[in-house]
Write an enzyme that holds these catalytic residues in place. Sequence first.
Site, short mmCIF file in Angstrom:
data_model
loop_
_atom_site.label_atom_id
_atom_site.label_comp_id
_atom_site.label_asym_id
_atom_site.label_seq_id
_atom_site.Cartn_x
_atom_site.Cartn_y
_atom_site.Cartn_z
N ASP A 1 -8.99 139.05 39.08
CA ASP A 1 -9.50 137.70 39.90
C ASP A 1 -10.60 138.37 40.58
OD1 ASP A 1 -6.94 136.84 38.47
OD2 ASP A 1 -8.27 135.17 39.11
N ARG B 1 -8.10 126.97 35.33
CA ARG B 1 -7.79 128.22 35.92
C ARG B 1 -8.19 129.36 35.01
NH1 ARG B 1 -5.88 130.13 31.93
NH2 ARG B 1 -5.12 131.90 33.25
N ALA C 1 -10.24 133.13 36.37
CA ALA C 1 -11.25 133.49 37.24
C ALA C 1 -12.74 133.03 36.44
CB ALA C 1 -11.36 134.99 37.44
O1 MRU Z 1 -3.70 131.59 38.71
P1 MRU Z 1 -4.42 131.73 37.43
O2 MRU Z 1 -3.81 131.43 36.14
O3 MRU Z 1 -5.85 131.20 37.69
O4 MRU Z 1 -4.73 133.30 37.34
C1 MRU Z 1 -5.41 133.97 36.24
C2 MRU Z 1 -5.37 135.47 36.03
O5 MRU Z 1 -4.78 136.01 37.12
C3 MRU Z 1 -6.35 135.92 35.04
O6 MRU Z 1 -5.70 137.31 34.73
C4 MRU Z 1 -7.80 136.25 35.85
O7 MRU Z 1 -8.21 135.03 36.15
C5 MRU Z 1 -8.75 136.82 34.77
S1 MRU Z 1 -8.85 135.62 33.49
C6 MRU Z 1 -9.99 136.16 32.43
#
Ligand code: MRU
Length: 347
Positions: A235, A44, A46
């Site tokens: 994201d 997980r 982005a």
């Molecule tokens: O649901 P997730 O854990 O994938 O959400 C991750 C986030 O919201 C992060 O802040 C985002 O992906 C940026 S990661 C460098």
Amino acid sequence: MRTVEWHDGIVRMIDQKALPWKTEMVDLPNYKAVAAAITDMTVRGAPAIGASAAFGMALAAKQSSATSVGEMMQDLGQAADVLKAARPTAVNLAWAVDRLMNFAQVGKYPTADAIREALLNEAQRVADEDVAINKKMGANGAALIKDGDTILHHCNTGALATVDYGTALGVVRAAFEQGKKIHVLLDETRPRLQGARLSAWEMEQLGVSYDILPDTAAGYYMQKGEIKIVLVGADRVAANGDFANKIGTYQVAVLAKENNIPFYTVAPTSTIDLNLATGAEIPIEERGKEEVLTPYGNPLTPEHFKARNPAFDVTPHRYLSGIITENGIARPPFSESLKRVVAGEQV
Ligand code: MRU
């Protein structure tokens, strides 16, 4: 150790569901398994899901039985649809899949085998570039961090959320590596607890001073004057600077403005989606109620209790002091500065 990599003809990644208790690698034998790992959040963050999807495309090419370029493109099209559907909010996923699809097309490769080789090289480039970009964002953002600062952070944006190094936590890491004495307050980030489980694990590895906070405590420490800056990831960033990030980011942003604390998102240009005019157009993932009621299999309530579980929220651009990218810090008006950083201009 990279979060995701190509290993002997398969995709290997850290199982983020098992952390911080166990550091386990999982091997994914085909692109459908990669898509499933993105959906169930084995991987997980982005940029990490973007790189995973890029390797998923290389895997689809490798395993396709196509003997002609036409058949190969058809198989890749199918894989692209499955991978893109794995999670909706982070644009890095579609960005990476489209990059690989375009690469297969524009190269005008003469054979299916030539496409197989080209896609693996391109997926590798996506992963390598991610690490280099994170380090640039780290250096750009670290200039904002002063010796002695306490930083508030939400979710997990470190090495685990990327291929390596991290975005918002990459800035923390860069400041720490510059020798600045810093402290990070990590929102635990209900319901999946990326802050408590993953960000704290990463700070332990790096030796950065931290405390985990209940999400509800951020305002308390802002009011006391302890928090000097807020850093979060993103994201998807819309053309006007509105951005989607982990649920709870919006309330942190509002609290930061109320308390006159600078609030930044740290995002590579691959997270910026100039096709969307405002954050209202960003698709927001809704996940199962069991993540709220029974986190990681631990029941908090009877199973039949009701719950909602939006995975992301949208923070309007007016709360942002700036967007830290690999091409510099985009400042308001974002409709101008984002176009420039996406075009590769240094700002
Ligand atoms: O649901 P997730 O854990 O994938 O959400 C991750 C986030 O919201 C992060 O802040 C985002 O992906 C940026 S990661 C460098």
